[in-house]
Design a protein around this motif. Sequence first.
Motif, PDB file in Angstrom:
ATOM      1  N   LEU A  22       0.869  -1.180   0.000  1.00  0.00           N
ATOM      2  CA  LEU A  22       0.000   0.000   0.000  1.00  0.00           C
ATOM      3  C   LEU A  22       0.906   1.230   0.000  1.00  0.00           C
ATOM      4  O   LEU A  22       1.720   1.398   0.907  1.00  0.00           O
ATOM      5  CB  LEU A  22      -0.889  -0.032   1.248  1.00  0.00           C
ATOM      6  CG  LEU A  22      -2.005   0.990   1.342  1.00  0.00           C
ATOM      7  CD1 LEU A  22      -3.031   0.801   0.234  1.00  0.00           C
ATOM      8  CD2 LEU A  22      -2.702   0.878   2.702  1.00  0.00           C
ATOM      9  N   VAL A  23       0.773   2.065  -1.008  1.00  0.00           N
ATOM     10  CA  VAL A  23       1.691   3.195  -1.198  1.00  0.00           C
ATOM     11  C   VAL A  23       0.885   4.464  -1.443  1.00  0.00           C
ATOM     12  O   VAL A  23      -0.119   4.431  -2.147  1.00  0.00           O
ATOM     13  CB  VAL A  23       2.605   2.915  -2.423  1.00  0.00           C
ATOM     14  CG1 VAL A  23       3.404   4.138  -2.805  1.00  0.00           C
ATOM     15  CG2 VAL A  23       3.526   1.736  -2.145  1.00  0.00           C
ATOM     16  N   THR A  24       1.317   5.588  -0.838  1.00  0.00           N
ATOM     17  CA  THR A  24       0.690   6.881  -1.129  1.00  0.00           C
ATOM     18  C   THR A  24       1.527   7.593  -2.185  1.00  0.00           C
ATOM     19  O   THR A  24       2.735   7.788  -2.011  1.00  0.00           O
ATOM     20  CB  THR A  24       0.618   7.736   0.153  1.00  0.00           C
ATOM     21  OG1 THR A  24      -0.101   7.004   1.139  1.00  0.00           O
ATOM     22  CG2 THR A  24      -0.113   9.055  -0.113  1.00  0.00           C
ATOM     23  N   LEU A  25       0.877   7.952  -3.284  1.00  0.00           N
ATOM     24  CA  LEU A  25       1.596   8.596  -4.390  1.00  0.00           C
ATOM     25  C   LEU A  25       1.974  10.026  -4.031  1.00  0.00           C
ATOM     26  O   LEU A  25       1.162  10.776  -3.497  1.00  0.00           O
ATOM     27  CB  LEU A  25       0.714   8.609  -5.645  1.00  0.00           C
ATOM     28  CG  LEU A  25       0.391   7.244  -6.250  1.00  0.00           C
ATOM     29  CD1 LEU A  25      -0.551   7.409  -7.440  1.00  0.00           C
ATOM     30  CD2 LEU A  25       1.666   6.517  -6.666  1.00  0.00           C
ATOM     31  N   VAL A  26       3.228  10.379  -4.315  1.00  0.00           N
ATOM     32  CA  VAL A  26       3.733  11.739  -4.086  1.00  0.00           C
ATOM     33  C   VAL A  26       4.517  12.138  -5.328  1.00  0.00           C
ATOM     34  O   VAL A  26       5.343  11.351  -5.807  1.00  0.00           O
ATOM     35  CB  VAL A  26       4.718  11.765  -2.886  1.00  0.00           C
ATOM     36  CG1 VAL A  26       5.079  13.187  -2.520  1.00  0.00           C
ATOM     37  CG2 VAL A  26       4.175  11.020  -1.690  1.00  0.00           C
ATOM     38  N   ALA A  27       4.251  13.335  -5.837  1.00  0.00           N
ATOM     39  CA  ALA A  27       5.010  13.792  -7.007  1.00  0.00           C
ATOM     40  C   ALA A  27       6.503  13.747  -6.681  1.00  0.00           C
ATOM     41  O   ALA A  27       6.919  14.183  -5.608  1.00  0.00           O
ATOM     42  CB  ALA A  27       4.585  15.210  -7.384  1.00  0.00           C
ATOM     43  N   GLY A  28       7.289  13.169  -7.538  1.00  0.00           N
ATOM     44  CA  GLY A  28       8.733  13.066  -7.313  1.00  0.00           C
ATOM     45  C   GLY A  28       9.134  11.887  -6.432  1.00  0.00           C
ATOM     46  O   GLY A  28      10.320  11.641  -6.232  1.00  0.00           O
ATOM     47  N   GLY A  29       8.143  11.153  -5.899  1.00  0.00           N
ATOM     48  CA  GLY A  29       8.428  10.051  -4.973  1.00  0.00           C
ATOM     49  C   GLY A  29       8.854   8.780  -5.695  1.00  0.00           C
ATOM     50  O   GLY A  29       8.765   8.682  -6.920  1.00  0.00           O
ATOM     51  N   ALA A  30       9.343   7.816  -4.907  1.00  0.00           N
ATOM     52  CA  ALA A  30       9.765   6.542  -5.487  1.00  0.00           C
ATOM     53  C   ALA A  30       9.416   5.397  -4.546  1.00  0.00           C
ATOM     54  O   ALA A  30       9.412   5.571  -3.334  1.00  0.00           O
ATOM     55  CB  ALA A  30      11.258   6.564  -5.757  1.00  0.00           C
ATOM     56  N   PHE A  31       9.098   4.241  -5.129  1.00  0.00           N
ATOM     57  CA  PHE A  31       8.855   3.023  -4.352  1.00  0.00           C
ATOM     58  C   PHE A  31      10.067   2.121  -4.549  1.00  0.00           C
ATOM     59  O   PHE A  31      10.416   1.758  -5.682  1.00  0.00           O
ATOM     60  CB  PHE A  31       7.576   2.342  -4.856  1.00  0.00           C
ATOM     61  CG  PHE A  31       7.379   0.953  -4.320  1.00  0.00           C
ATOM     62  CD1 PHE A  31       6.975   0.750  -3.012  1.00  0.00           C
ATOM     63  CD2 PHE A  31       7.596  -0.152  -5.138  1.00  0.00           C
ATOM     64  CE1 PHE A  31       6.796  -0.542  -2.514  1.00  0.00           C
ATOM     65  CE2 PHE A  31       7.417  -1.440  -4.641  1.00  0.00           C
ATOM     66  CZ  PHE A  31       7.014  -1.630  -3.336  1.00  0.00           C
ATOM     67  N   HIS A  32      10.717   1.793  -3.422  1.00  0.00           N
ATOM     68  CA  HIS A  32      11.924   0.962  -3.501  1.00  0.00           C
ATOM     69  C   HIS A  32      11.600  -0.454  -3.069  1.00  0.00           C
ATOM     70  O   HIS A  32      10.957  -0.650  -2.034  1.00  0.00           O
ATOM     71  CB  HIS A  32      13.014   1.510  -2.560  1.00  0.00           C
ATOM     72  CG  HIS A  32      13.536   2.849  -2.989  1.00  0.00           C
ATOM     73  ND1 HIS A  32      14.732   3.005  -3.649  1.00  0.00           N
ATOM     74  CD2 HIS A  32      13.023   4.090  -2.862  1.00  0.00           C
ATOM     75  CE1 HIS A  32      14.931   4.284  -3.910  1.00  0.00           C
ATOM     76  NE2 HIS A  32      13.898   4.963  -3.439  1.00  0.00           N
ATOM     77  N   SER A  33      12.029  -1.441  -3.822  1.00  0.00           N
ATOM     78  CA  SER A  33      11.873  -2.829  -3.372  1.00  0.00           C
ATOM     79  C   SER A  33      13.093  -3.614  -3.832  1.00  0.00           C
ATOM     80  O   SER A  33      13.911  -3.098  -4.605  1.00  0.00           O
ATOM     81  CB  SER A  33      10.615  -3.446  -3.966  1.00  0.00           C
ATOM     82  OG  SER A  33      10.843  -3.809  -5.318  1.00  0.00           O
ATOM     83  N   HIS A  34      13.178  -4.854  -3.380  1.00  0.00           N
ATOM     84  CA  HIS A  34      14.298  -5.708  -3.804  1.00  0.00           C
ATOM     85  C   HIS A  34      14.251  -5.898  -5.328  1.00  0.00           C
ATOM     86  O   HIS A  34      15.238  -6.242  -5.946  1.00  0.00           O
ATOM     87  CB  HIS A  34      14.192  -7.062  -3.111  1.00  0.00           C
ATOM     88  CG  HIS A  34      12.911  -7.761  -3.440  1.00  0.00           C
ATOM     89  ND1 HIS A  34      11.725  -7.438  -2.812  1.00  0.00           N
ATOM     90  CD2 HIS A  34      12.611  -8.685  -4.382  1.00  0.00           C
ATOM     91  CE1 HIS A  34      10.765  -8.170  -3.343  1.00  0.00           C
ATOM     92  NE2 HIS A  34      11.268  -8.917  -4.293  1.00  0.00           N
ATOM     93  N   ALA A  35      13.067  -5.630  -5.915  1.00  0.00           N
ATOM     94  CA  ALA A  35      12.904  -5.828  -7.367  1.00  0.00           C
ATOM     95  C   ALA A  35      13.175  -4.547  -8.152  1.00  0.00           C
ATOM     96  O   ALA A  35      12.836  -4.465  -9.328  1.00  0.00           O
ATOM     97  CB  ALA A  35      11.500  -6.344  -7.646  1.00  0.00           C
ATOM     98  N   GLY A  36      13.747  -3.540  -7.494  1.00  0.00           N
ATOM     99  CA  GLY A  36      14.063  -2.299  -8.196  1.00  0.00           C
ATOM    100  C   GLY A  36      13.184  -1.142  -7.764  1.00  0.00           C
ATOM    101  O   GLY A  36      12.454  -1.252  -6.784  1.00  0.00           O
ATOM    102  N   ILE A  37      13.268  -0.059  -8.493  1.00  0.00           N
ATOM    103  CA  ILE A  37      12.613   1.188  -8.089  1.00  0.00           C
ATOM    104  C   ILE A  37      11.500   1.536  -9.079  1.00  0.00           C
ATOM    105  O   ILE A  37      11.649   1.342 -10.289  1.00  0.00           O
ATOM    106  CB  ILE A  37      13.649   2.345  -8.046  1.00  0.00           C
ATOM    107  CG1 ILE A  37      14.747   2.002  -7.029  1.00  0.00           C
ATOM    108  CG2 ILE A  37      12.989   3.681  -7.701  1.00  0.00           C
ATOM    109  CD1 ILE A  37      15.972   2.883  -7.114  1.00  0.00           C
ATOM    110  N   LEU A  38      10.386   2.046  -8.533  1.00  0.00           N
ATOM    111  CA  LEU A  38       9.278   2.552  -9.352  1.00  0.00           C
ATOM    112  C   LEU A  38       9.112   4.029  -9.031  1.00  0.00           C
ATOM    113  O   LEU A  38       8.965   4.390  -7.864  1.00  0.00           O
ATOM    114  CB  LEU A  38       7.976   1.871  -8.942  1.00  0.00           C
ATOM    115  CG  LEU A  38       7.475   0.633  -9.656  1.00  0.00           C
ATOM    116  CD1 LEU A  38       6.139   0.231  -9.089  1.00  0.00           C
ATOM    117  CD2 LEU A  38       7.390   0.874 -11.155  1.00  0.00           C
TER     118      LEU A  38
END
Length: 261
Positions: A22-38
Motif C-alpha cells: 500500500l503506497v501513497t503517491l507523491v510527485a517526485g516520490g519513489a517506491f523501492h523494493s528488492h525488485a528495483g525502483i518505481l
Amino acid sequence: MNRYLQSGERVLLIDAKKRRHLVTLVAGGAFHSHAGILSHDDLIGRDEGITVRTTMGQRFTVVRPTLGEYILEMPRGAQVIYPKDIGPILILADVFPGAQVLESGLGSGALTTALLRALGPDGSVVGYEIRDDFALRAQRNVEAYLGPDPRLRVEVRDIYQGIDETDLDRILLDLPEPWQVVPHAANALRPGGILLSYLPTILQVARLRETLEQSNFGMAETIEVLHRGWHIEGQSVRPDHRMVAHTGFLTTARLLVPESE
Ligand code: SAH
C-alpha cells in the motif's frame, strides 16, 4: 473520483508473486523494493489497472485499494473485523442510508469506515472507545480512506457505564462483555432498533443471549461466516489448502415493545 491516479492517493502495488504494497503517491516520490525502483511520476496521471516495470524490469500491477483491501493493509492497533464479516454485518444490522448508529469499541476503525460508506450523507456514527490511543488510530484510519468526515463523532469513554444518545437506529458492538451494554442499549435504541455484537468465543455468545432473553430485546439470532477460497489453475480446481477457520460470531437482536397488560 478523478479517473486518473492523483498525487496524494493510495494505490496497491501487486508484484508477480501477488505480494501487496500500500503506497501513497507523491510527485517526485519513489517506491523501492528488492525488485528495483518505481517512480511515482510514472503512475500519476495514468489509469488504475496498468502494469508498470521497475528499474530492474520487474512487473507491478497498480490499482486503487477497495475498502476490503484497505482494511487488510491499514495500520492496526487492535484486531480488526475482517471484510468477510463486515459485509454480512452491514446486512444483518440492516445499516441503511440515514441511520443513526452507535459503535463501540472502535479499535482500528475498520467497521467504522465501512459504516460511514454505507450510511449516506444523512447518516451518522457516534463511536465510544475506552482507549484514547485506539480512538485516535481509528479516526486516522477512517480519515486516510474517506477524508475528514463530520458524520463521525468519537468519544473516549466506557460504554459499560451508559449511553447518552437516544432514538438510535442501530448499535454495533465489538467488545468483550456486551451483556453489560444490553440495559443501556434498551434505553438508547428506538423500538425496532437493532443491536449487533461481534464476539470471538461461544461462551461469550451464550452469556449475551441469556441477558438478551431477560430483556426487551427479541428475535435474537447468532451466526458465523465461513469463507473458503478456491485454487483455480488449469486442471487443479479445488478448495485452498488454508483458510481462516474462525474469526467471530455475529449476534443480532431487535428492541421490541413489551405487550401491555
Ligand atoms: N471493530 C474494530 C475493532 C474493535 S477492537 C475494528 O473493526 O477495527 C475492541 C475495541 O473495544 C478496543 O479498541 C477496546 O479498547 C475497546 N473497548 C473494550 N472495552 C470497551 C468499553 N467498555 N467501552 C468502550 N470501548 C471498549
